[in-house]
Design a protein around this motif. Structure first.
Motif, PDB file in Angstrom:
ATOM      1  N   VAL A 122      10.541 -43.679 -18.852  1.00 39.84           N
ATOM      2  CA  VAL A 122      11.105 -44.599 -19.844  1.00 39.84           C
ATOM      3  C   VAL A 122      10.623 -44.236 -21.257  1.00 39.84           C
ATOM      4  CG1 VAL A 122      11.301 -47.010 -20.576  1.00 39.84           C
ATOM      5  CG2 VAL A 122      11.281 -46.453 -18.132  1.00 39.84           C
ATOM      6  N   GLY A 123       9.311 -44.291 -21.455  1.00 40.80           N
ATOM      7  CA  GLY A 123       8.762 -44.081 -22.793  1.00 40.80           C
ATOM      8  C   GLY A 123       9.069 -42.725 -23.392  1.00 40.80           C
ATOM      9  N   LYS A 124       8.854 -41.668 -22.622  1.00 41.13           N
ATOM     10  CA  LYS A 124       9.093 -40.325 -23.161  1.00 41.13           C
ATOM     11  C   LYS A 124      10.568 -39.992 -23.238  1.00 41.13           C
ATOM     12  CE  LYS A 124       4.483 -38.775 -22.129  1.00 41.13           C
ATOM     13  NZ  LYS A 124       3.594 -37.916 -21.348  1.00 41.13           N
ATOM     14  N   VAL A 125      11.376 -40.564 -22.339  1.00 38.90           N
ATOM     15  CA  VAL A 125      12.830 -40.384 -22.449  1.00 38.90           C
ATOM     16  C   VAL A 125      13.311 -41.010 -23.764  1.00 38.90           C
ATOM     17  CG1 VAL A 125      15.068 -41.028 -21.453  1.00 38.90           C
ATOM     18  CG2 VAL A 125      13.240 -40.192 -19.972  1.00 38.90           C
ATOM     19  N   ARG A 126      12.657 -42.041 -24.212  1.00 36.28           N
ATOM     20  CA  ARG A 126      12.979 -42.684 -25.493  1.00 36.28           C
ATOM     21  C   ARG A 126      12.379 -41.904 -26.664  1.00 36.28           C
ATOM     22  NH1 ARG A 126       9.753 -47.102 -25.146  1.00 36.28           N
ATOM     23  NH2 ARG A 126       8.177 -45.754 -26.059  1.00 36.28           N
ATOM     24  N   ASP A 127      11.094 -41.515 -26.558  1.00 33.36           N
ATOM     25  CA  ASP A 127      10.382 -40.925 -27.693  1.00 33.36           C
ATOM     26  C   ASP A 127      10.720 -39.466 -27.962  1.00 33.36           C
ATOM     27  OD1 ASP A 127       9.152 -43.343 -28.083  1.00 33.36           O
ATOM     28  OD2 ASP A 127       7.206 -42.733 -27.272  1.00 33.36           O
ATOM     29  N   TYR A 128      10.909 -38.659 -26.917  1.00 34.85           N
ATOM     30  CA  TYR A 128      11.120 -37.238 -27.148  1.00 34.85           C
ATOM     31  C   TYR A 128      12.387 -36.928 -27.956  1.00 34.85           C
ATOM     32  CZ  TYR A 128       7.072 -35.821 -24.350  1.00 34.85           C
ATOM     33  OH  TYR A 128       5.796 -35.602 -23.872  1.00 34.85           O
ATOM     34  N   PRO A 129      13.529 -37.558 -27.702  1.00 35.67           N
ATOM     35  CA  PRO A 129      14.667 -37.268 -28.587  1.00 35.67           C
ATOM     36  C   PRO A 129      14.433 -37.790 -30.006  1.00 35.67           C
ATOM     37  CG  PRO A 129      15.261 -38.980 -27.010  1.00 35.67           C
ATOM     38  CD  PRO A 129      13.906 -38.443 -26.605  1.00 35.67           C
ATOM     39  N   LEU A 130      13.721 -38.890 -30.127  1.00 34.84           N
ATOM     40  CA  LEU A 130      13.374 -39.435 -31.439  1.00 34.84           C
ATOM     41  C   LEU A 130      12.526 -38.437 -32.220  1.00 34.84           C
ATOM     42  CD1 LEU A 130      13.604 -42.103 -33.121  1.00 34.84           C
ATOM     43  CD2 LEU A 130      11.438 -42.782 -32.082  1.00 34.84           C
ATOM     44  N   MET A 131      11.677 -37.702 -31.497  1.00 35.97           N
ATOM     45  CA  MET A 131      10.807 -36.699 -32.107  1.00 35.97           C
ATOM     46  C   MET A 131      11.521 -35.360 -32.308  1.00 35.97           C
ATOM     47  SD  MET A 131       7.354 -37.505 -29.915  1.00 35.97           S
ATOM     48  CE  MET A 131       6.130 -36.704 -30.956  1.00 35.97           C
ATOM     49  N   GLY A 132      12.734 -35.225 -31.782  1.00 36.59           N
ATOM     50  CA  GLY A 132      13.500 -33.995 -31.964  1.00 36.59           C
ATOM     51  C   GLY A 132      13.240 -32.920 -30.927  1.00 36.59           C
ATOM     52  N   ILE A 133      12.674 -33.282 -29.772  1.00 34.81           N
ATOM     53  CA  ILE A 133      12.412 -32.309 -28.705  1.00 34.81           C
ATOM     54  C   ILE A 133      13.719 -32.113 -27.932  1.00 34.81           C
ATOM     55  CG2 ILE A 133      11.094 -31.853 -26.607  1.00 34.81           C
ATOM     56  CD1 ILE A 133       8.810 -33.562 -27.903  1.00 34.81           C
ATOM     57  N   PRO A 134      14.319 -30.904 -27.991  1.00 35.17           N
ATOM     58  CA  PRO A 134      15.680 -30.718 -27.486  1.00 35.17           C
ATOM     59  C   PRO A 134      15.849 -30.777 -25.970  1.00 35.17           C
ATOM     60  CG  PRO A 134      14.778 -28.631 -28.206  1.00 35.17           C
ATOM     61  CD  PRO A 134      13.775 -29.686 -28.589  1.00 35.17           C
ATOM     62  N   VAL A 135      14.820 -30.409 -25.214  1.00 35.92           N
ATOM     63  CA  VAL A 135      14.904 -30.400 -23.752  1.00 35.92           C
ATOM     64  C   VAL A 135      13.667 -31.088 -23.201  1.00 35.92           C
ATOM     65  CG1 VAL A 135      15.007 -28.962 -21.676  1.00 35.92           C
ATOM     66  CG2 VAL A 135      16.204 -28.232 -23.750  1.00 35.92           C
ATOM     67  N   TYR A 136      13.883 -32.018 -22.275  1.00 32.43           N
ATOM     68  CA  TYR A 136      12.783 -32.723 -21.634  1.00 32.43           C
ATOM     69  C   TYR A 136      13.006 -32.701 -20.131  1.00 32.43           C
ATOM     70  CZ  TYR A 136       9.881 -36.680 -20.098  1.00 32.43           C
ATOM     71  OH  TYR A 136       8.979 -37.484 -19.432  1.00 32.43           O
ATOM     72  N   ALA A 137      12.050 -32.102 -19.387  1.00 34.17           N
ATOM     73  CA  ALA A 137      12.142 -32.032 -17.928  1.00 34.17           C
ATOM     74  C   ALA A 137      11.039 -32.874 -17.305  1.00 34.17           C
ATOM     75  CB  ALA A 137      12.022 -30.585 -17.458  1.00 34.17           C
ATOM     76  N   ILE A 138      11.404 -33.646 -16.295  1.00 37.25           N
ATOM     77  CA  ILE A 138      10.455 -34.495 -15.568  1.00 37.25           C
ATOM     78  C   ILE A 138      10.423 -34.052 -14.107  1.00 37.25           C
ATOM     79  CG2 ILE A 138       9.890 -36.828 -14.814  1.00 37.25           C
ATOM     80  CD1 ILE A 138      11.613 -37.910 -17.096  1.00 37.25           C
ATOM     81  N   PHE A 139       9.212 -33.832 -13.586  1.00 38.13           N
ATOM     82  CA  PHE A 139       8.996 -33.542 -12.178  1.00 38.13           C
ATOM     83  C   PHE A 139       8.218 -34.715 -11.601  1.00 38.13           C
ATOM     84  CE2 PHE A 139       9.862 -29.579 -14.157  1.00 38.13           C
ATOM     85  CZ  PHE A 139      10.486 -28.797 -13.192  1.00 38.13           C
ATOM     86  N   ASP A 140       8.728 -35.297 -10.517  1.00 37.62           N
ATOM     87  CA  ASP A 140       8.120 -36.505  -9.962  1.00 37.62           C
ATOM     88  C   ASP A 140       7.633 -36.259  -8.534  1.00 37.62           C
ATOM     89  OD1 ASP A 140       7.391 -39.048  -9.164  1.00 37.62           O
ATOM     90  OD2 ASP A 140       9.094 -40.017 -10.146  1.00 37.62           O
ATOM     91  N   PRO A 141       6.326 -35.938  -8.375  1.00 37.19           N
ATOM     92  CA  PRO A 141       5.781 -35.686  -7.036  1.00 37.19           C
ATOM     93  C   PRO A 141       5.767 -36.918  -6.133  1.00 37.19           C
ATOM     94  CG  PRO A 141       4.346 -34.768  -8.732  1.00 37.19           C
ATOM     95  CD  PRO A 141       5.347 -35.635  -9.420  1.00 37.19           C
ATOM     96  N   ARG A 142       5.975 -38.094  -6.671  1.00 29.23           N
ATOM     97  CA  ARG A 142       6.044 -39.304  -5.841  1.00 29.23           C
ATOM     98  C   ARG A 142       7.284 -39.280  -4.959  1.00 29.23           C
ATOM     99  NH1 ARG A 142       6.938 -44.020  -9.142  1.00 29.23           N
ATOM    100  NH2 ARG A 142       8.428 -42.563 -10.034  1.00 29.23           N
ATOM    101  N   THR A 143       8.397 -38.790  -5.528  1.00 27.10           N
ATOM    102  CA  THR A 143       9.686 -38.831  -4.850  1.00 27.10           C
ATOM    103  C   THR A 143      10.235 -37.452  -4.481  1.00 27.10           C
ATOM    104  OG1 THR A 143      10.861 -38.772  -6.970  1.00 27.10           O
ATOM    105  CG2 THR A 143      10.320 -40.956  -6.063  1.00 27.10           C
ATOM    106  N   GLY A 144       9.601 -36.378  -5.000  1.00 22.29           N
ATOM    107  CA  GLY A 144      10.131 -35.039  -4.770  1.00 22.29           C
ATOM    108  C   GLY A 144      11.445 -34.832  -5.486  1.00 22.29           C
ATOM    109  N   SER A 145      11.532 -35.367  -6.699  1.00 18.59           N
ATOM    110  CA  SER A 145      12.764 -35.250  -7.480  1.00 18.59           C
ATOM    111  C   SER A 145      12.408 -35.155  -8.957  1.00 18.59           C
ATOM    112  CB  SER A 145      13.672 -36.459  -7.236  1.00 18.59           C
ATOM    113  OG  SER A 145      13.045 -37.642  -7.699  1.00 18.59           O
ATOM    114  N   GLY A 146      13.420 -35.039  -9.772  1.00 15.59           N
ATOM    115  CA  GLY A 146      13.203 -34.989 -11.208  1.00 15.59           C
ATOM    116  C   GLY A 146      14.512 -34.969 -11.961  1.00 15.59           C
ATOM    117  N   ALA A 147      14.402 -34.719 -13.261  1.00 17.06           N
ATOM    118  CA  ALA A 147      15.589 -34.674 -14.116  1.00 17.06           C
ATOM    119  C   ALA A 147      15.296 -33.830 -15.344  1.00 17.06           C
ATOM    120  CB  ALA A 147      16.007 -36.085 -14.535  1.00 17.06           C
ATOM    121  N   VAL A 148      16.361 -33.259 -15.886  1.00 13.11           N
ATOM    122  CA  VAL A 148      16.281 -32.527 -17.152  1.00 13.11           C
ATOM    123  C   VAL A 148      17.218 -33.217 -18.129  1.00 13.11           C
ATOM    124  CG1 VAL A 148      16.614 -30.331 -18.337  1.00 13.11           C
ATOM    125  CG2 VAL A 148      15.764 -30.356 -15.965  1.00 13.11           C
ATOM    126  N   PHE A 149      16.685 -33.589 -19.285  1.00 12.74           N
ATOM    127  CA  PHE A 149      17.438 -34.283 -20.331  1.00 12.74           C
ATOM    128  C   PHE A 149      17.688 -33.315 -21.483  1.00 12.74           C
ATOM    129  CE2 PHE A 149      15.092 -37.432 -17.974  1.00 12.74           C
ATOM    130  CZ  PHE A 149      15.962 -38.505 -17.857  1.00 12.74           C
TER     131      PHE A 149
END
Length: 189
Positions: A122-149
Motif C-alpha cells: 500500500v504505502g510504497k505503491v503510493r509513494d514510489y510513483p510520487l517520488m518518480g520511481i518508474p518501475v516497482y517490483a514486489i516479491f511476497d514470500p508469504r504468498t509466493g506471488s508478487g507484482a510489477v508496477f
C-alpha cells in the motif's frame, strides 16, 4: 514544501537518523509519518533479496548497479524517505553524499516482510510513483506471488502506477527490461 511542513520533515528525518542504529529493521518516512519495518524471518527474507539481486546483476549492463543496502532514497520536497531493498541505478547516480535522488532509479524492488506487508503493498505503491520511481517490483514470500508496477500517470490524488502485472513464484517476471526466474525464491514457512 511549505516552511512548517519542511521543518516537520526535517525533525522526523533527524529522529530517524538518531534512532536507526539502535532499532532493528528500517525506519522510513511517509507522508503519514514514520513507518517501522522489521523483516522476518530474516534468513529467508535476505536470501530472497540476495537471489533477486544476483539474477539481475547477471543481466544488467556494467554501468548499472543492482544495489541493496544504504543509502536510502529521499524526496525532501514531498517529505518522503524510503529504503528500497534493491534498486537498479546508474553507478554515476550513486556518486553522491547522503540519500539518492529517487528520480534516478531505474527500478525499486521490495521483498514483503511478514511484520508489515501493507508498507510494501500500500504505502510504497503510493509513494514510489510520487517520488518518480518508474518501475516497482514486489516479491511476497508469504504468498509466493508478487507484482510489477509501471507507467506512472497523473490522477486527482497525485501520480500513480497505471499498469500492474501480477506473477506467482515459478513464473518468469520482467523488471524494467530484464526478465528473471522466480523458480528458486524461498517462501516463509
Amino acid at each position: 514544501m511549505s516552511g512548517v511542513r519542511c521543518r516537520g520533515y526535517r525533525a522526523l528525518r533527524a529522529l530517524v537518523e538518531s534512532s536507526q542504529k539502535c532499532i532493528p529493521g528500517k525506519l522510513e518516512i511517509t507522508r503519514e509519518g514514520i513507518v517501522h519495518d522489521v523483516p522476518t524471518p530474516l534468513g529467508r527474507h535476505e536470501l530472497t533479496v540476495a537471489r533477486i539481486r544476483r539474477l539481475l546483476e547477471k543481466l544488467t549492463p556494467e554501468r548499472l548497479a543492482v544495489h541493496s543496502g544504504t543509502p536510502d532514497v529521499e524526496d525532501e520536497e514531498i517529505g518522503v524517505l524510503r529504503c528500497p531493498e534493491i534498486m537498479v541505478i546508474a553507478e554515476s547516480d550513486m556518486e553522491c553524499d547522503g540519500s539518492i535522488d529517487p528520480r534516478t532509479l531505474v527500478a525499486a524492488i521490495e521483498v514483503v516482510s511478514r511484520s508489515n506487508p501493507d508498507n510494501d503493498w500500500v504505502g510504497k505503491v503510493r509513494d514510489y510513483p510520487l517520488m518518480g520511481i518508474p518501475v516497482y517490483a514486489i516479491f511476497d514470500p508469504r504468498t509466493g506471488s508478487g507484482a510489477v508496477f509501471t507507467d506512472i500517470h497523473s490522477t486527482p490524488d497525485g501520480p500513480r502506477y497505471a499498469v500492474r502485472k501480477d506473477f506467482v513464484y515459478g513464473e518468469d517476471v520482467t523488471i524494467a527490461e530484464w526478465t528473471i526466474s522466480t523458480r528458486d525464491l524461498p517462501r516463509y514457512a
